[in-house]
Design a protein around this motif. Sequence first.
Motif, short mmCIF file in Angstrom:
data_model
loop_
_atom_site.label_atom_id
_atom_site.label_comp_id
_atom_site.label_asym_id
_atom_site.label_seq_id
_atom_site.Cartn_x
_atom_site.Cartn_y
_atom_site.Cartn_z
N PRO A 189 56.56 -44.71 -44.53
CA PRO A 189 55.20 -44.45 -44.07
C PRO A 189 54.87 -42.96 -43.93
N LYS A 190 55.82 -42.17 -43.47
CA LYS A 190 55.51 -40.75 -43.23
C LYS A 190 55.32 -39.94 -44.51
N TYR A 191 55.81 -40.50 -45.64
CA TYR A 191 55.70 -39.77 -46.91
C TYR A 191 54.71 -40.41 -47.90
N GLN A 192 54.25 -41.61 -47.64
CA GLN A 192 53.48 -42.36 -48.63
C GLN A 192 52.29 -41.58 -49.16
N ASN A 193 51.59 -40.85 -48.30
CA ASN A 193 50.40 -40.12 -48.73
C ASN A 193 50.72 -38.83 -49.48
N GLN A 194 52.00 -38.51 -49.59
CA GLN A 194 52.38 -37.28 -50.29
C GLN A 194 52.80 -37.53 -51.73
N PHE A 195 52.75 -38.77 -52.16
CA PHE A 195 52.97 -39.11 -53.56
C PHE A 195 51.64 -39.57 -54.15
N VAL A 196 51.18 -38.87 -55.18
CA VAL A 196 49.87 -39.16 -55.77
C VAL A 196 50.09 -39.66 -57.19
#
Length: 257
Positions: free
Chosen positions: A161-168
């Motif tokens: 969850p803490k990294y999900q938004n950092q992979f585009v």
Amino acid sequence: MEIILLSLSKIALIYILTYITKGYAHQSCSQTVQLGLVADWPPLTYFYQGKAHGLDIEIAKIIFDSIDICVKYVRLPSSARALEQIENGDIDVAVMVSYTEQRAQFGYFSKPYRYEKMRLFSYLDAYPIKSLSELLDKQKIIGLSIGSFYGKEIAKLSTLPKYQNQFVKISSSDRRADMLLKKRVDFIVDDIISGLYIKRTKGYKDIKPWPYIVHDNQVHFIIKKSPTNKDLLKQVNWAITQLQPTIDELVQSYIQY
């Protein structure tokens, strides 16, 4: 778009070796297969003036020519769409596919035919890292191709969850480079051949490959599962074995630093 073209002598050598391996010149096709390819991933797979080009397309041509099979190329927007169409039975073959157990449930994997070396590319100066989490903990954003497999590390990190938004997820090679140029992502991950091509031909000379190994693996053809395609798999595997030296030479011709 700059096109990487082999010299006439290189092309002649490849096809002469193909015909020698098979033992005769081809007169007709025993069957036709639909091969799906990502339309914008130069110099690996792309369309130019309505025709399919690229390293993995050249490999597909010599493989299928050697076993008397004609190929109809199907233009697709992403790796994810190619795999979806294999699973749905809409196309017969896709190229440049990394093996996963999930994918093996709906497709036959051929013998590997080349290595894929996934690396980070960035405008930032490279420095040693031990894991991608070091970059993510600094709030860096990483751009990936839709539907591609980048190895176990990214597969695991992208579910946290803490990294999900950092992979585009980004559809095309040009779009990934553009996102990097506009600093909407800090890194993109690409095959070293494709990344160096972007750096060399798109005017992005300041993009730098990082030495950190994101993922090194072999790639395959994936073939739609069906009773008749079991024989096609055997033929493709035979051709890869026979033509591997030619394939290796072709791959080397695309590697330009």
